[in-house]
Design a protein around this motif. Structure first.
Motif, short mmCIF file in Angstrom:
data_model
loop_
_atom_site.label_atom_id
_atom_site.label_comp_id
_atom_site.label_asym_id
_atom_site.label_seq_id
_atom_site.Cartn_x
_atom_site.Cartn_y
_atom_site.Cartn_z
N SER A 171 0.46 -1.10 0.09
CA SER A 171 -0.07 0.43 -0.22
C SER A 171 0.68 1.06 0.13
O SER A 171 0.59 2.36 -0.59
N GLU A 172 2.05 1.06 0.58
CA GLU A 172 2.92 2.50 0.36
C GLU A 172 3.12 2.96 -0.97
O GLU A 172 3.87 3.83 -1.08
N ARG A 173 2.87 2.12 -2.36
CA ARG A 173 3.18 2.17 -3.41
C ARG A 173 1.83 2.88 -3.83
O ARG A 173 2.42 2.60 -5.24
N PHE A 174 1.01 2.97 -3.61
CA PHE A 174 -0.51 2.66 -4.21
C PHE A 174 -0.19 4.05 -4.85
O PHE A 174 -0.96 4.21 -5.91
N GLU A 175 0.80 5.28 -4.49
CA GLU A 175 0.40 6.69 -5.15
C GLU A 175 1.40 6.40 -5.88
O GLU A 175 1.68 6.71 -7.22
N SER A 176 2.49 5.74 -5.42
CA SER A 176 4.19 6.48 -6.50
C SER A 176 4.27 5.23 -7.71
O SER A 176 4.43 5.40 -8.18
N ALA A 177 3.28 4.29 -7.77
CA ALA A 177 2.90 3.93 -8.36
C ALA A 177 2.37 4.00 -10.04
O ALA A 177 2.55 3.67 -11.49
N GLY A 182 6.48 4.09 -12.70
CA GLY A 182 6.37 3.40 -11.28
C GLY A 182 6.23 2.32 -10.75
O GLY A 182 5.90 1.70 -9.99
N LEU A 183 6.01 1.61 -11.84
CA LEU A 183 6.10 -0.18 -11.56
C LEU A 183 7.25 -0.36 -11.99
O LEU A 183 7.79 -0.23 -12.67
N GLU A 184 7.32 -1.85 -11.37
CA GLU A 184 8.73 -2.47 -11.22
C GLU A 184 8.13 -3.97 -13.12
O GLU A 184 7.18 -3.57 -13.18
N ARG A 204 -8.50 11.54 -15.80
CA ARG A 204 -7.98 13.31 -15.80
C ARG A 204 -8.33 13.93 -17.19
O ARG A 204 -9.19 14.76 -17.17
N SER A 205 -7.94 13.28 -18.18
CA SER A 205 -8.24 13.67 -19.65
C SER A 205 -9.46 14.26 -19.60
O SER A 205 -10.41 15.13 -20.10
N HIS A 206 -10.82 13.19 -18.75
CA HIS A 206 -12.12 13.03 -18.48
C HIS A 206 -12.65 13.56 -17.30
O HIS A 206 -13.59 13.49 -17.29
N ALA A 207 -11.63 14.43 -16.72
CA ALA A 207 -12.42 14.62 -14.77
C ALA A 207 -12.16 13.57 -14.41
O ALA A 207 -13.35 13.91 -13.38
N GLY A 208 -11.72 12.76 -15.10
CA GLY A 208 -11.76 11.62 -13.91
C GLY A 208 -11.45 11.29 -12.98
O GLY A 208 -10.06 12.10 -13.01
N ASP A 209 -10.54 10.11 -12.66
CA ASP A 209 -9.66 9.22 -12.34
C ASP A 209 -8.95 8.14 -11.50
O ASP A 209 -9.98 7.40 -12.88
N ALA A 210 -8.02 8.40 -11.19
CA ALA A 210 -7.32 6.27 -11.30
C ALA A 210 -7.08 6.65 -9.84
O ALA A 210 -5.49 7.44 -9.34
N TRP A 211 -6.65 5.49 -8.93
CA TRP A 211 -6.07 5.53 -7.81
C TRP A 211 -6.37 3.84 -7.48
O TRP A 211 -7.19 2.43 -7.98
N LEU A 212 -5.50 3.13 -6.44
CA LEU A 212 -5.34 2.01 -6.04
C LEU A 212 -5.37 2.16 -4.57
O LEU A 212 -5.90 3.04 -3.90
N GLU A 213 -6.92 1.31 -4.01
CA GLU A 213 -6.75 0.84 -2.14
C GLU A 213 -6.73 -0.37 -2.51
O GLU A 213 -6.61 -0.87 -2.75
N ARG A 214 -6.93 -0.42 -1.17
CA ARG A 214 -7.05 -1.89 -0.62
C ARG A 214 -8.66 -2.32 0.98
O ARG A 214 -8.39 -0.93 1.46
N ASP A 215 -8.92 -2.93 0.86
CA ASP A 215 -10.03 -3.28 1.72
C ASP A 215 -9.84 -4.85 2.35
O ASP A 215 -9.66 -6.31 1.26
#
Lengths: 227, 132
Positions: A171-177, A182-184, A204-215
């Motif tokens: 999870s500490e790489r969720f932003e740097s990825a 940023g990926l290996e 973001r070019s569509h005014a959206g976003d992408a991210w990683l999260e864990r549950d």
């Protein structure tokens, strides 16, 4: 000469190189597929395996060239999306097709959980299709488990995510990825490590976003798009 | 027999397309530039055209535009192929009415499917209702 001019020139150069390199890649793939399909005669098992290696290499090379081109274009200024109405369910189904071989090669499966109602959005469909395929491939590359692609609505937005219980991304790489490279290499279909960066740029070019999260159900590689 | 015209300047890709389409049962005519492509299109009146975009002696779009200037020629469905990622090519193809648009490298199965779909729009197909 300005930095903007330099970046535009770099993007033009990348476009030219991409165009020229894709021609021999096309020829390699076309003839390997002719062999694979037995159009000039049947292949034995060993020959079929060798042709498979050629095809995988050509596809990877194409992905690398395409990623480098898109990075250069992004550096010159992200192009505006060419929006049109799109059925996101159909888009997810097409991603199942385009990623089937990669899943098969790793012995994993891609499941699709579709929303109960149609989810449509005004998006640049070819661009979002590529972004979604890259998101799914990243989920695959960082996991030894099956991946579930989910399409849902969240208020005015469409939510698309690839969920896998076994992702090795800490999870500490969720932003740097999401940074360039940023990926290996082993986490990236092209080996360049730029896919998540390109996915976020497309979102973001569509005014959206992408991210990683864990549950509790695993890691979610998420793409949010305004409908 | 259903006729396909390929206009593609890369000899290796042109030949691979020809072999693939002949194996699928089509009569294939091919040209390596827009000038010869246009004259072949007029001469053989293909059911479907597969047109590369960047070529010598005019691009693939110019073939469609020149054919449309001659109102006695049928409106032949066409598929564009390109190694370029320039979005304006995709836009122009859509505006000209391309039935499909493929970036190289293409998937052979998808291309064959697009050719078969395009055949349904061929003027000769609808007049004669024949099968390959």
């Amino acid at each position: 000469m300005t930095a903007t001019h330099d970046r535009a020139t770099a993007a033009d150069l990348a476009g030219h190189v991409c165009h020229e390199v894709r021609k021999p890649i096309t020829a390699i793939r076309a003839y390997a597929e002719l062999l694979e399909d037995g159009i000039s005669g049947g292949l034995n098992e060993e020959q079929r395996e060798y042709v498979g290696v050629v095809l995988r290499g050509a596809r990877r090379l194409d992905e690398q060239v395409t990623c480098l081109y898109e990075l250069a274009v992004l550096a010159a200024g992200a192009p505006a999306p060419e929006r049109g109405p799109a059925d996101l369910g159909e888009l997810c189904a097409s991603v199942q097709d385009t990623t089937a071989e990669a899943f098969g090669a790793r012995g994993q499966r891609l499941h699709f959980e579709e929303a109960t109602t149609d989810v449509r959005a005004r998006v640049d469909a070819p661009r979002i299709q590529v972004a979604l395929a890259r998101l799914v491939r990243c989920a695959l590359q960082t996991s030894s488990s099956d991946v579930t692609l989910v399409l849902d609505r969240d208020g005015p937005d469409a939510l698309l995510y690839a969920r896998t219980p076994g992702s090795t991304l800490p999870s500490e790489r969720f932003e740097s990825a999401f940074e360039p490279f940023g990926l290996e290499p082993h986490e990236s279909a092209s080996g360049l490590g730029v896919e998540l960066h390109l996915v976020r740029a497309a979102a973001r070019s569509h005014a959206g976003d992408a991210w990683l999260e864990r549950d509790e159900r695993g890691t979610r590689f998420t793409l949010r798009l305004p409908r | 027999m259903k006729r396909v015209l390929i206009v593609e300047d890369d000899a290796d890709i042109n030949k691979a397309l020809t072999i693939r389409l002949q194996a699928a049962g089509y009569e294939v005519h091919s040209a390596a530039d827009a000038y010869v492509g246009l004259s072949l299109a007029v001469q053989v009146e293909p059911d479907v055209m597969l047109l590369d975009i960047s070529m010598p002696a005019g691009d693939g779009f110019s073939i469609v535009e020149r054919m449309r200037e001659n109102t006695s020629l049928p409106d032949i469905p066409f598929i564009m192929l390109t190694a370029s990622k320039r979005p304006e090519f995709r836009r122009t193809a859509r505006e000209l009415g391309a039935v499909a648009y493929f970036e190289k490298p293409y998937e052979a199965g998808d291309l064959l499917e697009a050719v078969e779909d395009a055949m349904l729009q061929s003027p000769r197909f609808s007049e004669e209702g024949y099968a390959a």
